[in-house]
Design a protein around this motif. Structure first.
Motif, mmCIF file in Angstrom:
data_model
loop_
_atom_site.group_PDB
_atom_site.id
_atom_site.type_symbol
_atom_site.label_atom_id
_atom_site.label_comp_id
_atom_site.label_asym_id
_atom_site.label_seq_id
_atom_site.Cartn_x
_atom_site.Cartn_y
_atom_site.Cartn_z
ATOM 1 N N UNK A 1 4.691 5.611 -5.319
ATOM 2 C CA UNK A 1 4.830 5.626 -6.775
ATOM 3 C C UNK A 1 3.776 6.529 -7.412
ATOM 4 N N UNK A 2 2.587 6.617 -6.804
ATOM 5 C CA UNK A 2 1.558 7.520 -7.323
ATOM 6 C C UNK A 2 1.980 8.978 -7.167
ATOM 7 N N UNK A 3 2.556 9.299 -6.012
ATOM 8 C CA UNK A 3 3.036 10.670 -5.800
ATOM 9 C C UNK A 3 4.196 10.990 -6.735
ATOM 10 N N UNK B 1 -4.358 2.622 7.057
ATOM 11 C CA UNK B 1 -3.636 1.781 6.101
ATOM 12 C C UNK B 1 -4.460 1.393 4.884
ATOM 13 N N UNK B 2 -5.719 1.826 4.832
ATOM 14 C CA UNK B 2 -6.530 1.515 3.645
ATOM 15 C C UNK B 2 -7.220 2.753 3.084
ATOM 16 N N UNK B 3 -8.052 3.401 3.916
ATOM 17 C CA UNK B 3 -8.860 4.504 3.401
ATOM 18 C C UNK B 3 -8.010 5.708 3.020
ATOM 19 N N UNK B 4 -7.093 6.115 3.900
ATOM 20 C CA UNK B 4 -6.237 7.271 3.590
ATOM 21 C C UNK B 4 -5.314 7.013 2.396
ATOM 22 N N UNK B 5 -4.571 5.893 2.358
ATOM 23 C CA UNK B 5 -3.764 5.627 1.158
ATOM 24 C C UNK B 5 -4.597 5.544 -0.111
ATOM 25 N N UNK B 6 -5.782 4.932 -0.022
ATOM 26 C CA UNK B 6 -6.636 4.841 -1.215
ATOM 27 C C UNK B 6 -7.065 6.226 -1.684
ATOM 28 N N UNK C 1 11.207 3.400 4.498
ATOM 29 C CA UNK C 1 10.045 3.771 5.306
ATOM 30 C C UNK C 1 8.853 2.874 4.997
ATOM 31 N N UNK C 2 8.712 2.465 3.728
ATOM 32 C CA UNK C 2 7.583 1.606 3.360
ATOM 33 C C UNK C 2 7.635 0.252 4.041
ATOM 34 N N UNK C 3 8.779 -0.125 4.593
ATOM 35 C CA UNK C 3 8.886 -1.380 5.343
ATOM 36 C C UNK C 3 8.908 -1.156 6.851
ATOM 37 N N UNK D 1 0.837 -1.206 0.000
ATOM 38 C CA UNK D 1 0.000 0.000 0.000
ATOM 39 C C UNK D 1 0.866 1.248 0.000
ATOM 40 N N UNK D 2 1.841 1.293 0.898
ATOM 41 C CA UNK D 2 2.696 2.480 0.992
ATOM 42 C C UNK D 2 3.561 2.646 -0.258
#
Length: 486
Positions: free
Chosen positions: A119-121, A215-220, A148-150, A113-114
Motif C-alpha cells: 500500500x505504501x508503494x 520481514x522487519x528491517x527491509x519492509x520498514x 503474494x502477501x499471504x 507487513x507485506x
C-alpha cells in the motif's frame, strides 16, 4: 510427579506473580481483542457492501483488516491463555495445538507487513508518479499482490510448525506460578542437520536474524523511504492547470482526496512499525546475547507486554480510518445506525417499522448521492450552488460534476445503488424493484450524473431536479403522487 514441577526453576522474579498485575494485563488483552474484533469487522463490512469503495487502496486496507481480525479472533485469546492459564489445566499439553499457536501469529504479522509495503508503494506511485500509477495500481495486479502477501508468510513462517509444549513453574518473593507454554524445536533441527551438540542454537539464531532483516528491517526501510517521499510531495502546493471552473474544481478536489488517503497510509504504517518494534527487538536481542536477559527474569511479563504492544495496532487501524477518512466515517455511522434501527424501531411495532424504514431509505439514498456526486453536499451552500448553476447555464458543455473515473464507477454503481427502496403508499409501506431515476438537469450537460439534483436538506432546484419513477411495483394503487419525497 506432576510434569509442571519437573522444570521448576531457581528463584525467578516475574511481575505476573503479582495478582493485580496479571489482572490488569488480562483486562487489557480482553479490551484490545474486543475493540479489534468489532472495529475490523466494521471495516470489512464497509468495504464489501459499498461498491464505490472497491478501490485499489481499499483492497489493501481490507486485506489488512482481515489479518487484524484473525489476530484478534484467534491469536490474542490463545496467547492470553498460553501465558495466563495454570499449568495444571493442561490447555497446551498437545504439541499440535502449540504448532498452530506458534505458527499463526508470524503468518498474520508478516502478511500485515507485506500489505503495508504494497500500500505504501501504491500510494507512492499515485502521489509522486501519477502517470505510472495506472499500470502499477490495476485491480488485476492488486489481486495478485494480495495473494503474494499471504503465500510468502505461509512459507517463511513454516519452521514455527516445529513446536512443542513446555511446562514449568517459577517462584520468588513475589509469589509462585506454573505455566505450560509453547516453545520451538529448533534444537532438534540443529541436531538433525549437524549431529553435533556444539551447533545447538545455530538454526534458531540464523532464522531469527533472517526474519529480523527480511520481514522487519527491509519492509520498514521501504515503508520509511516511500512515506518520506510522499510527505515531501504533500507539502508542495496543489497545482491545477487552467481549465473551466467546474473541471478545475473537480481536479483540485480529486488531488485533495488522494493526499488525504496518503496521509492516512503514512499514519497506519508508522503506527504498525512502532507497535511491533518491541516484539522484534526483544526477539533479536535475546538471540544475540550470550546469556539472554530473559533467563534472569521477567520472561512471562516481557512476552505479554511485547505481544500486547503489537496487538494494540490491530484495534488502532479502524480508529485511524474513522478519524482520517470521511467515507469510512459515513459508512460506519450508517452501519451503526442500521444496528440501532434493528434494536429500537422493531420493538415499536408496525408503526415503528414503517417510520424506521422510511428514515433508513432517505438516509441511505442521500448518503449514496453525497458519495457518488461530488457536488451533492456543496449544493447546500447557496453561494456555491448559484455559481454551479450559472456555470451550467453559460457553459453547458463543461459542467461535469465528477472525473471520468467517477462517471465510470457511477454506471456500475447504478446496478446496486437502487436495487430496493421503500416508499410510502397511503400510510403503508410499499417495496419496489427496478427503480428508474430520470434526470431533468440541463439537456446539454455532459457528462451528466443520473443521480444529480437531490439536495441533502430535501429541497430541490428547478435546474437540478430529478424525479423517481417506479416500475413493476409489488403493491397496487401507487402513482407518482404517492411516492415518498426523498
Amino acid at each position: 510427579m506432576d510434569s509442571c514441577q519437573l522444570n521448576a526453576m531457581e528463584p525467578y522474579r516475574d511481575y505476573t506473580q503479582v495478582g493485580w498485575v496479571s489482572a490488569i494485563i488480562t483486562f487489557a488483552y480482553v479490551l484490545v481483542a474486543t475493540l479489534a474484533l468489532l472495529g475490523n469487522l466494521l471495516v470489512i463490512w464497509t468495504v464489501w457492501r459499498n461498491s464505490h469503495m472497491h478501490t485499489v487502496t481499499n483492497y489493501y486496507i481490507m486485506n489488512l483488516a482481515i489479518s487484524d481480525l484473525l489476530v484478534a479472533a484467534l491469536v490474542m485469546p490463545l496467547k492470553l491463555l498460553e501465558y495466563r492459564a495454570e499449568c495444571q489445566w493442561h490447555i497446551f499439553k498437545s504439541d499440535g495445538l502449540c504448532s498452530v499457536v506458534y505458527y499463526l501469529l508470524p503468518v498474520f504479522v508478516f502478511a500485515s507487513v507485506l500489505t503495508l509495503v504494497a500500500i505504501s508503494i501504491e500510494r507512492y506511485y499515485a502521489i509522486v508518479h501519477p502517470l505510472s500509477a495506472m499500470k502499477v495500481s490495476s485491480k488485476s495486479r492488486t489481486r495478485k499482490i494480495l495473494a503474494v502477501t499471504w503465500v510468502i508468510p505461509i512459507l517463511v513462517a513454516s519452521p514455527f510448525v516445529f513446536s512443542r509444549s513446555l511446562p514449568f513453574s517459577i517462584h520468588s518473593e513475589l509469589g509462585s506460578i506454573s505455566r505450560e507454554i509453547c516453545n520451538d524445536r529448533f534444537n532438534e533441527i540443529d541436531f538433525a542437520l549437524f549431529g553435533d551438540p556444539e551447533h545447538i542454537g545455530d538454526f534458531r539464531k540464523g532464522y531469527f536474524l533472517f526474519l529480523f532483516f527480511v520481514m522487519y528491517l527491509t519492509p520498514s526501510a521501504v515503508i520509511f523511504i516511500t512515506c518520506v517521499k510522499i510527505a515531501i510531495s504533500l507539502v508542495q502546493p496543489i497545482t491545477v492547470e487552467n481549465s473551466i471552473y467546474g473541471r478545475k474544481d473537480t481536479r483540485r478536489r480529486h488531488e485533495e482526496n488522494k493526499r488525504k488517503v496518503a496521509r492516512m497510509v503514512i499514519v497506519i504504517a508508522i503506527t504498525f512499525i512502532i507497535s511491533w518494534s518491541p516484539h522484534y527487538l526483544v526477539s533479536i536481542i535475546s538471540q544475540l546475547q550470550p546469556n539472554s536477559f530473559l533467563r534472569e527474569g521477567q520472561i512471562i511479563f516481557t512476552m505479554l507486554i511485547t505481544h500486547l504492544c503489537g496487538f494494540v495496532n490491530s484495534c488502532l487501524n479502524p480508529i485511524i480510518y474513522t478519524a482520517m477518512s470521511q467515507k469510512f466515517r459515513r459508512s460506519f455511522k450508517d452501519i451503526l445506525g442500521r444496528i440501532l434501527y434493528c434494536c429500537t424501531f422493531r420493538s415499536l411495532g408496525p408503526y415503528g417499522m414503517r417510520y424506521g424504514q422510511s428514515q433508513r431509505f432517505t438516509s441511505t439514498f442521500r448518503q449514496t448521492l453525497s458519495e457518488t456526486d461530488p457536488n451533492h453536499l456543496a449544493l447546500n451552500d447557496h453561494r456555491h450552488r448559484n455559481t454551479v448553476l450559472l456555470t451550467a447555464k453559460t457553459h453547458p458543455s463543461h459542467s461535469s460534476s465528477g472525473t471520468d473515473s467517477d462517471i465510470r464507477e457511477l454506471k456500475e454503481e447504478e446496478k446496486s445503488i437502487v436495487k430496493k427502496y421503500i416508499f410510502k403508499n397511503n400510510g403503508h409501506v410499499c417495496k419496489t424493484e427496478n427503480i428508474v431515476v430520470r434526470n431533468s438537469s440541463p439537456v446539454n450537460v455532459e457528462p451528466a450524473s443520473p443521480l444529480k439534483g437531490i439536495l441533502k436538506n430535501g429541497t430541490r432546484n428547478v435546474d437540478y431536479q430529478s424525479n423517481i419513477r417506479c416500475h413493476e411495483q409489488l403493491c397496487t394503487g401507487d402513482d407518482e403522487r404517492n411516492i415518498a419525497d426523498v
